[in-house]
Design an enzyme around this catalytic site. Structure first.
Site, PDB file in Angstrom:
ATOM      1  CB  CYS A  66      -0.927  -0.044   1.119  1.00  0.00           C
ATOM      2  SG  CYS A  66      -2.223  -1.416   1.671  1.00  0.00           S
ATOM      3  CG  HIS A  84      -3.347   3.373   2.013  1.00  0.00           C
ATOM      4  ND1 HIS A  84      -3.952   3.202   0.503  1.00  0.00           N
ATOM      5  CD2 HIS A  84      -3.178   2.643   2.892  1.00  0.00           C
ATOM      6  CE1 HIS A  84      -3.574   2.338   1.594  1.00  0.00           C
ATOM      7  NE2 HIS A  84      -3.457   1.625   2.139  1.00  0.00           N
ATOM      8  CG  ASN A  90      -6.276  -0.965   1.428  1.00  0.00           C
ATOM      9  OD1 ASN A  90      -5.521  -0.332   0.358  1.00  0.00           O
ATOM     10  ND2 ASN A  90      -5.508  -1.043   2.672  1.00  0.00           N
TER      11      ASN A  90
HETATM   12  N1  ACO Z   1     -17.609  -8.447  10.260  1.00  0.00           N
HETATM   13  C1  ACO Z   1     -17.859  -9.364  11.628  1.00  0.00           C
HETATM   14  N2  ACO Z   1     -17.488  -9.422  12.422  1.00  0.00           N
HETATM   15  C2  ACO Z   1     -15.632  -9.017  12.036  1.00  0.00           C
HETATM   16  C3  ACO Z   1     -15.579  -8.985  10.727  1.00  0.00           C
HETATM   17  C4  ACO Z   1     -16.018  -8.568   9.362  1.00  0.00           C
HETATM   18  N3  ACO Z   1     -15.957  -8.095   8.690  1.00  0.00           N
HETATM   19  N4  ACO Z   1     -14.120  -9.084  10.831  1.00  0.00           N
HETATM   20  C5  ACO Z   1     -13.197  -9.746  11.566  1.00  0.00           C
HETATM   21  N5  ACO Z   1     -14.692  -9.577  12.908  1.00  0.00           N
HETATM   22  C6  ACO Z   1     -14.503 -10.029  13.715  1.00  0.00           C
HETATM   23  C7  ACO Z   1     -13.696 -10.401  14.301  1.00  0.00           C
HETATM   24  O1  ACO Z   1     -13.523 -11.269  14.199  1.00  0.00           O
HETATM   25  C8  ACO Z   1     -13.759 -10.176  15.967  1.00  0.00           C
HETATM   26  O2  ACO Z   1     -14.300 -10.804  16.204  1.00  0.00           O
HETATM   27  P1  ACO Z   1     -14.164 -11.750  18.088  1.00  0.00           P
HETATM   28  O3  ACO Z   1     -13.843 -10.352  18.861  1.00  0.00           O
HETATM   29  O4  ACO Z   1     -15.244 -12.393  18.117  1.00  0.00           O
HETATM   30  O5  ACO Z   1     -12.536 -12.051  18.179  1.00  0.00           O
HETATM   31  C9  ACO Z   1     -14.067  -8.844  16.014  1.00  0.00           C
HETATM   32  O6  ACO Z   1     -14.490  -8.698  14.870  1.00  0.00           O
HETATM   33  C10 ACO Z   1     -13.038  -7.618  15.933  1.00  0.00           C
HETATM   34  O7  ACO Z   1     -13.606  -6.384  16.672  1.00  0.00           O
HETATM   35  P2  ACO Z   1     -13.028  -5.131  16.706  1.00  0.00           P
HETATM   36  O8  ACO Z   1     -11.588  -5.039  17.475  1.00  0.00           O
HETATM   37  O9  ACO Z   1     -14.075  -4.121  16.785  1.00  0.00           O
HETATM   38  O10 ACO Z   1     -12.217  -4.804  15.493  1.00  0.00           O
HETATM   39  P3  ACO Z   1     -11.526  -3.632  14.412  1.00  0.00           P
HETATM   40  O11 ACO Z   1     -12.115  -2.250  15.449  1.00  0.00           O
HETATM   41  O12 ACO Z   1      -9.891  -4.334  15.341  1.00  0.00           O
HETATM   42  O13 ACO Z   1     -11.455  -3.297  13.310  1.00  0.00           O
HETATM   43  C11 ACO Z   1     -10.317  -4.450  11.237  1.00  0.00           C
HETATM   44  C12 ACO Z   1     -11.196  -4.914  12.664  1.00  0.00           C
HETATM   45  C13 ACO Z   1     -11.268  -3.161  10.382  1.00  0.00           C
HETATM   46  C14 ACO Z   1      -9.809  -5.035  10.380  1.00  0.00           C
HETATM   47  C15 ACO Z   1      -9.129  -2.819  11.439  1.00  0.00           C
HETATM   48  O14 ACO Z   1      -8.299  -3.771  12.978  1.00  0.00           O
HETATM   49  C16 ACO Z   1      -8.518  -2.057  10.763  1.00  0.00           C
HETATM   50  O15 ACO Z   1      -8.770  -1.622  10.013  1.00  0.00           O
HETATM   51  N6  ACO Z   1      -6.500  -2.511  10.894  1.00  0.00           N
HETATM   52  C17 ACO Z   1      -5.949  -2.059  10.054  1.00  0.00           C
HETATM   53  C18 ACO Z   1      -6.115  -2.898   8.610  1.00  0.00           C
HETATM   54  C19 ACO Z   1      -5.165  -2.530   7.356  1.00  0.00           C
HETATM   55  O16 ACO Z   1      -5.787  -1.350   7.363  1.00  0.00           O
HETATM   56  N7  ACO Z   1      -4.843  -3.217   6.665  1.00  0.00           N
HETATM   57  C20 ACO Z   1      -3.889  -2.348   5.544  1.00  0.00           C
HETATM   58  C21 ACO Z   1      -3.018  -2.231   5.493  1.00  0.00           C
HETATM   59  S1  ACO Z   1      -2.327  -1.433   3.766  1.00  0.00           S
HETATM   60  C22 ACO Z   1      -1.485  -2.931   3.558  1.00  0.00           C
HETATM   61  O17 ACO Z   1      -0.545  -2.561   2.804  1.00  0.00           O
HETATM   62  C23 ACO Z   1      -2.371  -4.141   2.400  1.00  0.00           C
END
Ligand code: ACO
Length: 320
Positions: free
Chosen positions: A116, A249, A279
């Site tokens: 990214c 980004h 993304n």
């Molecule tokens: N739908 C429903 N529930 C989900 C989903 C989904 N699509 N995905 C994950 N969950 C669940 C998980 O299993 C977890 O459940 P658990 O608590 O029972 O284990 C729970 O949701 C996690 O919830 P939160 O902690 O509230 O999630 P968070 O607010 O951290 O959001 C997210 C998760 C969106 C992935 C966030 O951490 C994030 O955006 N992180 C950065 C990711 C990113 O930007 N990556 C790309 C970087 S760029 C690159 O180089 C590719």
């Protein structure tokens, strides 16, 4: 020309036709529109058609940038293309794009792989080559078919990404342009976000899909993007809060907003396309830039900030 800079003189974007709204995931996965939008800001993303590859998306984006710059395509002296999802292992997607553009001028063309962060890395490399006199005009592209490296049964990753391409034309100039860029990486965090599969001996060893520790990336992303932004602003002698446009980004709206707040950039100055694109990895910043280009005016100050797999991150400060 005494001091040589590079300037963005044209931008272009291209998205695949197919729109995939959040609701499409509901039938297949334990997720819903409300969870995805509230956690990420994403409402929909574009998905490439079967057989549509990164160079296919890059081509119309590149043509639009060349048209916007008002140059002849043969004037391009360098192509730097950022992608995580190249058409092939080799040749580079940049070489394939050069051929699709019909260029016969034998200009240098190569890919940059910084996930990214790729577009900011590519911009920084092209800027340095123009400043060094190695090219007068560069085409800088971010193009991804990120849908190809997603496990569509993994709700924690597949809802986050989309496909698309964006491009800019950078031209040598005697006034700044790109003022400063900063690139960073910390390979000790490579396991936090990766596609660990390895292609060799005719087979893929390991998982060929994105695996991610979302929470760890989230925390590190805000700090990395904010600090890199502060670095380029310090070099440019401006306060981050004084830039006209902040183009982060487009990973997650909560990350983008947290960075903007830390920098003192008001919401009206942050460009956001994450709602419609998700993304798109290396394509996200040029797509966002292209979406706001018509609202931007000459002389305005742009701040770009990014983070991605590697872990890699970086920033750029530029006057248009
Ligand atoms: N739908 C429903 N529930 C989900 C989903 C989904 N699509 N995905 C994950 N969950 C669940 C998980 O299993 C977890 O459940 P658990 O608590 O029972 O284990 C729970 O949701 C996690 O919830 P939160 O902690 O509230 O999630 P968070 O607010 O951290 O959001 C997210 C998760 C969106 C992935 C966030 O951490 C994030 O955006 N992180 C950065 C990711 C990113 O930007 N990556 C790309 C970087 S760029 C690159 O180089 C590719």
């Amino acid at each position: 020309m005494s001091v040589r800079y590079s300037r963005i003189v044209g931008v272009g974007a291209h998205l695949p036709e197919r729109v995939m709204p959040n609701r499409e995931f509901e039938a297949k996965l334990d997720t819903d529109d409300e969870w995805i939008e509230s956690r990420t800001g994403i409402r929909e993303r574009r998905i490439a058609a079967d057989g549509e590859l990164a160079s296919d998306l890059a081509l119309p984006a590149a043509r639009a940038a060349i048209g916007g710059a008002g140059i002849d395509a043969e004037d391009i002296g360098l192509i730097v293309l950022a992608t995580t999802t190249p058409d092939m292992i080799y040749p580079s997607t940049a070489c394939l794009l050069q051929h699709k553009l019909g260029l016969r001028n034998e200009c240098a063309a190569f890919d940059v792989q910084a996930v990214c962060s790729g577009f900011v890395y590519a911009l920084s490399v092209a800027d340095a080559m123009i400043r060094a006199g190695r090219a007068d005009c560069a085409l800088v592209v971010g193009a991804e078919v990120y849908s190809h490296i997603l496990d569509w049964e993994d709700r924690s990753t597949c809802v986050l990404f989309g496909d698309g391409a964006g491009a800019v034309v950078l031209q040598a100039s005697d006034r700044p342009g790109v003022i400063s860029t900063r690139l960073h990486a910390d390979g000790s965090l490579s396991g936090k976000l990766s596609v660990p599969g390895h292609v060799g001996h005719g087979k893929v060893t390991g998982r060929p899909y994105t695996v991610m520790d979302g929470g760890a990336i989230y925390k590190r992303a805000v700090k990395a993007m904010a600090e890199a932004s502060e670095e380029v602003c310090a070099e440019g002698g401006v306060q981050p809060g004084d830039v006209d446009w902040f183009i982060p980004h487009q990973a997650n709206r909560r990350i983008m907003t947290a960075v903007a707040e830390r920098l003192g950039v008001g919401p009206d100055r942050m460009v956001s396309t994450v709602e419609l694109h998700g993304n798109t990895s290396a394509a996200s910043i040029p797509l966002a830039l292209a979406s706001a280009w018509d609202r931007m005016s000459e002389g305005q100050l742009l701040l770009l900030a990014t983070v991605g797999g590697g872990l890699s991150w970086g920033s750029a400060l530029a006057r248009i």
